[in-house]
Scaffold this motif. Structure first.
Motif, PDB file in Angstrom:
ATOM      1  N   UNK A 105      13.269  67.097  82.889  1.00 19.77           N
ATOM      2  CA  UNK A 105      14.245  66.426  82.068  1.00 19.77           C
ATOM      3  C   UNK A 105      13.561  66.510  80.620  1.00 19.77           C
ATOM      4  N   UNK A 106      12.563  66.883  80.305  1.00 22.03           N
ATOM      5  CA  UNK A 106      12.405  67.033  78.765  1.00 22.03           C
ATOM      6  C   UNK A 106      13.122  68.355  78.298  1.00 22.03           C
ATOM      7  N   UNK A 107      14.202  68.048  77.370  1.00 23.42           N
ATOM      8  CA  UNK A 107      14.470  69.181  76.622  1.00 23.42           C
ATOM      9  C   UNK A 107      13.912  69.862  75.712  1.00 23.42           C
ATOM     10  N   UNK A 108      13.950  71.262  75.778  1.00 25.34           N
ATOM     11  CA  UNK A 108      13.389  72.259  74.664  1.00 25.34           C
ATOM     12  C   UNK A 108      14.226  72.793  73.908  1.00 25.34           C
ATOM     13  N   UNK A 109      13.763  72.615  72.631  1.00 28.91           N
ATOM     14  CA  UNK A 109      14.658  72.871  71.262  1.00 28.91           C
ATOM     15  C   UNK A 109      13.763  74.003  70.706  1.00 28.91           C
ATOM     16  N   UNK A 110      14.144  75.463  71.030  1.00 29.93           N
ATOM     17  CA  UNK A 110      13.413  76.531  71.028  1.00 29.93           C
ATOM     18  C   UNK A 110      13.928  77.151  69.632  1.00 29.93           C
ATOM     19  N   UNK A 127      16.935  70.833  79.896  1.00 30.71           N
ATOM     20  CA  UNK A 127      17.973  71.366  78.857  1.00 30.71           C
ATOM     21  C   UNK A 127      17.240  72.183  77.922  1.00 30.71           C
ATOM     22  N   UNK A 128      18.170  73.281  77.741  1.00 28.79           N
ATOM     23  CA  UNK A 128      17.324  74.308  76.673  1.00 28.79           C
ATOM     24  C   UNK A 128      18.328  74.526  75.411  1.00 28.79           C
ATOM     25  N   UNK A 129      17.857  74.623  74.457  1.00 26.41           N
ATOM     26  CA  UNK A 129      18.577  74.891  72.971  1.00 26.41           C
ATOM     27  C   UNK A 129      17.956  75.954  72.210  1.00 26.41           C
ATOM     28  N   UNK A 130      18.783  76.765  71.367  1.00 28.86           N
ATOM     29  CA  UNK A 130      18.157  77.401  70.384  1.00 28.86           C
ATOM     30  C   UNK A 130      18.500  77.009  68.922  1.00 28.86           C
TER      31      UNK A 130
END
Length: 345
Positions: A105-110, A127-130
């Protein structure tokens, strides 16, 4: 949207580095979207909140108005996430390869596709975001004002992260050819001015990161050099491959032999215009790294991250990916099960 709290170990002294400056720039940029605080957790600083104090003073939040905590500092991430358990948080992921796993559940802001792909493999249900790093405006503005003809440095090399090959073989060989080579080390008050004084910039970080076992998270120096109108010779490790395209945007450094490098770099110093990137591709690249473009990306990412945490706070369980060892074990056991079925009377 939740207020943002960016966690950094400190902002002065031994904590001052490129990664810190990027994180502080991101915090400043996102203040256009709502309240932002920079919180330290190792070094107490006047005028800044300290993590231990906030955790002691504030009870576990239960509503949507609580802060979203942004963690980023490599080896500190697992410890920070344990401290923040029960609170909305996200991992602003720069370098990869530290070896830790993220809680469900910890989102990644890559900050790069390289890092995005790493966490897409290790945490496919998070959740993954660029959200690439932004170039601050002075890089783009100064790059437009300074022409190549006015530049006093043929070849600029930043000592930090550059390879022994560049510093001990290539630089002396270029100087022996009569090129004006400057090796920059230590703190520079106006790095933009320095880049705008150079025709060619060399950046070879592959050995540096291979020796540390983690990756080049984004690779700002080559992008900054390109924004200033320099010709860039670089390694293409990790996230550098996000922005550099051999022969089209940047040129490979350490390409086969020392004489090959010497000939190419000398030619670029003599005639930078012939070695500059494809201008349409460079314009699109720099536009995508502008604060205006990145602010839009961040707004979209944070809206989804906030909605995600609203669901978690409301009691929805976070998805979990099966552990890698279990998937590999199933793969190894499948032929045994198939064979047993064929042998069954």
């Amino acid at each position: 949207m939740r207020p943002l709290r960016f966690l950094v170990p400190g902002t002065t002294g031994r904590f001052r580095c490129g990664g810190l400056l990027v994180e502080l720039q991101t915090a400043r940029m996102l203040s256009a979207l709502g309240p932002v605080e920079v919180v330290t957790y190792r070094q107490r600083e006047d005028g800044r909140p300290f993590l231990a104090d906030l955790l002691r003073e504030e009870s576990l939040p239960g509503g949507a108005g609580a802060a979203l905590w942004i963690v980023s500092w490599g080896f500190d991430v697992p410890w920070l996430l344990r401290q923040l358990k029960g609170r909305a948080c996200a991992y602003h992921a720069h370098s990869s390869g530290y070896g830790f796993s993220l809680p469900a559940g910890v989102p990644v802001l890559a900050v790069s596709r390289n890092t995005l792909g790493y966490w897409g493999d290790r945490a496919p249900r998070n959740p993954l975001w660029l959200v690439p790093n932004a170039l601050s405006p002075e890089w783009l503005e100064r790059g437009q004002r300074t022409g190549a003809g006015e530049r006093s440095i043929d070849v600029l090399v930043q000592r930090r992260k550059n390879s022994a090959y560049v510093l001990k073989q290539l630089v002396p060989a270029l100087q022996a050819r009569g090129l004006r080579v400057e090796v920059q080390s230590g703190w520079v008050d106006d790095l933009v001015d320095l880049f705008n004084s150079a025709k060619v910039v060399l950046y070879d970080s592959a050995d540096y990161w291979r020796g540390r076992g983690v990756t080049e998270g984004f690779g700002l120096p080559p992008l900054e050099a390109l924004a200033c109108g320099c010709v860039v010779f670089s390694s293409f490790n990790h996230a550098l491959a996000d922005t550099l395209d051999p022969g089209r945007i940047g040129h490979q450094l350490g390409s086969g032999s020392l004489p090959a490098d010497l000939e190419a770099i000398s030619a670029a110093a003599r005639d930078p215009a012939a070695w500059r990137p494809d201008q349409a591709a460079l314009t699109a690249l720099l536009a995508s790294a502008s604060e205006a473009d990145l602010l839009t990306r961040w707004r979209q990412a944070l809206e989804v991250v906030n909605q995600h945490w609203d669901r978690i706070v409301a009691g929805e369980p976070a998805l979990k990916a099966p552990p890698r060892w279990w998937l590999q074990l199933k793969t190894k056991l499948r032929p045994i099960g198939s064979l047993a079925g064929r042998l069954r009377p």
